[in-house]
Design an enzyme around this catalytic site. Structure first.
Site, PDB file in Angstrom:
ATOM      1  N   ARG A 213       0.853  -1.182   0.000  1.00  0.00           N
ATOM      2  CA  ARG A 213       0.000   0.000   0.000  1.00  0.00           C
ATOM      3  C   ARG A 213       0.892   1.237   0.000  1.00  0.00           C
ATOM      4  NH1 ARG A 213      -4.683  -1.369   4.519  1.00  0.00           N
ATOM      5  NH2 ARG A 213      -5.613  -3.150   3.431  1.00  0.00           N
ATOM      6  N   HIS A 214       0.290   2.376  -0.295  1.00  0.00           N
ATOM      7  CA  HIS A 214       1.067   3.606  -0.333  1.00  0.00           C
ATOM      8  C   HIS A 214       1.542   3.985   1.068  1.00  0.00           C
ATOM      9  CE1 HIS A 214       0.393   4.418  -4.539  1.00  0.00           C
ATOM     10  NE2 HIS A 214      -0.907   4.291  -4.389  1.00  0.00           N
ATOM     11  N   GLU A 215       2.747   4.527   1.123  1.00  0.00           N
ATOM     12  CA  GLU A 215       3.314   4.976   2.382  1.00  0.00           C
ATOM     13  C   GLU A 215       2.449   6.084   2.978  1.00  0.00           C
ATOM     14  OE1 GLU A 215       4.769   4.621   5.269  1.00  0.00           O
ATOM     15  OE2 GLU A 215       6.586   3.961   4.238  1.00  0.00           O
ATOM     16  N   ASP A 224       4.445   2.767  -4.177  1.00  0.00           N
ATOM     17  CA  ASP A 224       4.878   4.119  -4.525  1.00  0.00           C
ATOM     18  C   ASP A 224       5.797   4.155  -5.740  1.00  0.00           C
ATOM     19  OD1 ASP A 224       3.509   5.226  -2.324  1.00  0.00           O
ATOM     20  OD2 ASP A 224       5.165   4.720  -0.994  1.00  0.00           O
TER      21      ASP A 224
END
Length: 580
Positions: A213-215, A224
């Protein structure tokens, strides 16, 4: 998922307040986990059950309710689905408090499904490679040829068409297509397809693992990487397509018209995809989100293609080889475009660090919420967030940014916002530079690869200086939400290195055909739009028996991604490509 059970046992004679802080949360306030009542009496224990996160190590802090005195703190990394007990008691009948963590039930290995999935796909890859090798053996090809010839003869006899009369050209019967053509580099489509496949996987959930998942704010995860790579390779493709069109005598004005029309189509498709409730009202304007992935691509494509049309040469073979700047012709021939890009990046820096933002410090790059010890809860993204809220309105930007997960930010923030679009232009222009290298040093593989590595090394040095080789302590941290300058240089460094590796293995040595990533790379718009529109439909999603299992989520997401790869393969074989 990503949770464990914690029982806190209190043998003290006073109530306790337990707080927690994730190691992943930079300069954050402790968050209250709950209160534990006092012990009923000597030798007796009061207990309370809590749920804690297992994604990152956390620090538990135990304070007394009277005077908020710190009793003890424990740093621990809990395991998923594990059961733990924290015992708080006086040490040897003294006033000194001791906290000890005990594992009651061992956690599960939540990363085992990733290993299993890797082994399955590795096994399939080996089987395909072995099968392809066997099919290329002369004895196997002769057998297949004879079988095919016999079946064709029987078909003709049975259909009463008479004896067959067929001429076989043995020089063109290879089942393996060439890896390159004169007009298209297979490595570019492979790189684009690799980025797209990872993008589809993480958009579908990535098995619900945090690193897919995105940071939340600063730093990088797998999710990312892919969008900037897609932007980078788009810039490379722009360079090659514009040069090819000009070489054929196309008008620059006519080409700009096509670029403008394609950008409009991308923007409109992006609006329809990210706003599934657009049909609720006449226009459903109130909840309409304006920025998005395809919208960012449309704006970036328009800017970079227009810039290239202004400076691109009609011919590349008429550059004087005795000129002093000949060795740097892939840069110096396009110096006006470089000036524009430097001006754009200067604009980003000035707006980011000099624009006054009400009730926020100038040049703020933080997540707001509980970050920075809760001093600026409504300042998420600093100038970038302020510009989006002022220009587009709070209702028309992303409402649930990734910073809410860890930093509990309160205001909407869009990672595809206006200010970040400047950085995406710079990212695509660096990809355009990769295309210029391919054009000016065509068929000179060693020079092309050397320049890819030089660019990667130079951008890596810039990233190291900007970030001080740290996640949070640099001048400009790597941040996907902001599309910060260090994010651009870091991801461009990775992109040049990846392009070097893929170019070498696919187009130079031809050790790899680019499969299976080559196929979605040839139909990128269709795969991206299709995976967004059909996300909730079988076989891309189904009802799971255990929604708290990483294994089941990973299986579902990998199957969905593999289906799109297979669809792109079928479309490639049928020669069906969606171009806009």
């Amino acid at each position: 998922m990503d949770e464990a059970s914690l029982t806190i046992n209190n043998e003290l004679q006073g109530e306790m307040v337990v707080s927690w802080l994730s190691d992943h949360c930079y300069q954050c306030l402790y968050q209250t986990l709950g209160e534990v009542p006092a012990s009923p009496g000597p030798g007796m224990t009061s207990a309370m059950d809590f749920t804690v996160s297992t994604q990152h190590p956390i620090t538990l802090q135990v304070n007394s309710t009277i005077g908020s005195q710190l009793l003890c703190s424990v740093h621990f990394h809990f395991g998923e689905h594990g059961n733990y007990s924290l015992w708080v008691k006086n040490l040897n009948d003294s006033e000194q408090v001791n906290c000890s963590m005990v594992t009651d039930n061992e956690p599960v290995n939540s990363y085992l499904p990733i290993l299993v999935a890797f082994l399955v796909y590795a096994g399939l890859s080996i089987l395909v490679a072995v099968g392809s090798t066997i099919m290329r053996l002369d004895i196997v090809r002769n057998i297949m040829f004879r079988l095919g010839n016999t079946m064709e003869t029987e078909r003709l006899i049975n259909s009463e068409l008479g004896s067959p009369n067929r001429t076989i050209d043995s020089s063109n019967d290879s089942p393996i297509p060439p890896t390159t053509t004169s007009s298209r580099l297979r490595s570019l489509d492979t790189f684009r397809g690799l980025s797209l496949v990872i993008m589809v996987f993480v958009n579908y959930g990535g098995g619900r693992y945090w690193f897919f998942r995105h940071e939340s704010w600063n730093g990088l995860t797998v999710a990312d990487l892919v969008f900037p790579w897609f932007v980078f390779i788009m810039g490379t493709s722009i360079s090659l397509s514009v040069s090819g069109a000009l070489l054929k005598g196309a008008s620059r004005c006519r080409l700009f018209g096509k670029v403008l029309w394609r950008s409009v189509q991308l923007f409109i498709i992006g609006l329809l995809i990210i706003n599934p409730n657009y049909c609720l009202g006449p226009l459903a304007w109130d909840p309409l989100r304006i920025p998005g992935v395809l919208q960012r691509l449309a704006f970036t494509y328009l800017a970079v293609a227009a810039l290239d049309l202004l400076v691109a040469r009609n011919r590349l073979d008429n550059i004087p080889s005795d000129a002093w700047w000949y060795a740097g012709r892939d840069i110096l021939c396009y110096w006006p475009a470089w000036i524009c890009v430097f001006a754009l990046e200067t604009l980003w820096l000035c707006l980011t660090f000099l624009l006054p933002v009400p009730n926020c410090p100038t040049g703020y790059l933080g997540p707001g919420g509980i970050g920075d010890f809760g001093q600026y809860p409504n300042c998420t993204g600093g100038a970038a967030g302020y510009i989006d809220r002022w220009l587009l309105g709070e209702n028309h930007i992303y409402q649930t940014p990734s910073s809410r997960v860890v930093y509990q930010s309160r205001v909407p923030y869009d990672p595809e916002g206006v200010l970040g679009s400047i950085s995406s232009i710079v990212m695509a222009f660096l990809g355009l530079q990769a295309g210029k290298i391919l054009l000016h040093y065509k068929d000179l593989h060693s020079k092309i690869m050397a320049r890819f590595l030089i660019w990667g090394f130079a951008l890596g040095i810039i990233s190291a200086v900007l970030t001080k080789c740290s996640k949070d302590h640099g001048y400009i941290p790597v941040n996907k939400n902001l599309w910060s300058l260090s994010y651009i240089t870091t991801l461009s460094c990775f992109a040049f290195v990846m392009l070097f590796i893929i170019y070498y293995t696919v187009d130079v040595k031809r050790w790899w055909s680019g499969a299976p990533f080559f196929y979605p790379g040839m139909n990128s718009i269709l795969v991206y739009v299709g995976h967004e529109v059909l996300e909730e439909y079988f076989p891309f999603r189904w009802k799971m028996s255990n929604t708290q299992s990483h294994g089941q989520h990973l299986t579902q997401n990998l199957v969905a991604t593999s289906v799109w790869v297979f669809i792109s393969y079928v479309l490639y074989k049928k020669k069906i490509f969606w171009k806009i």
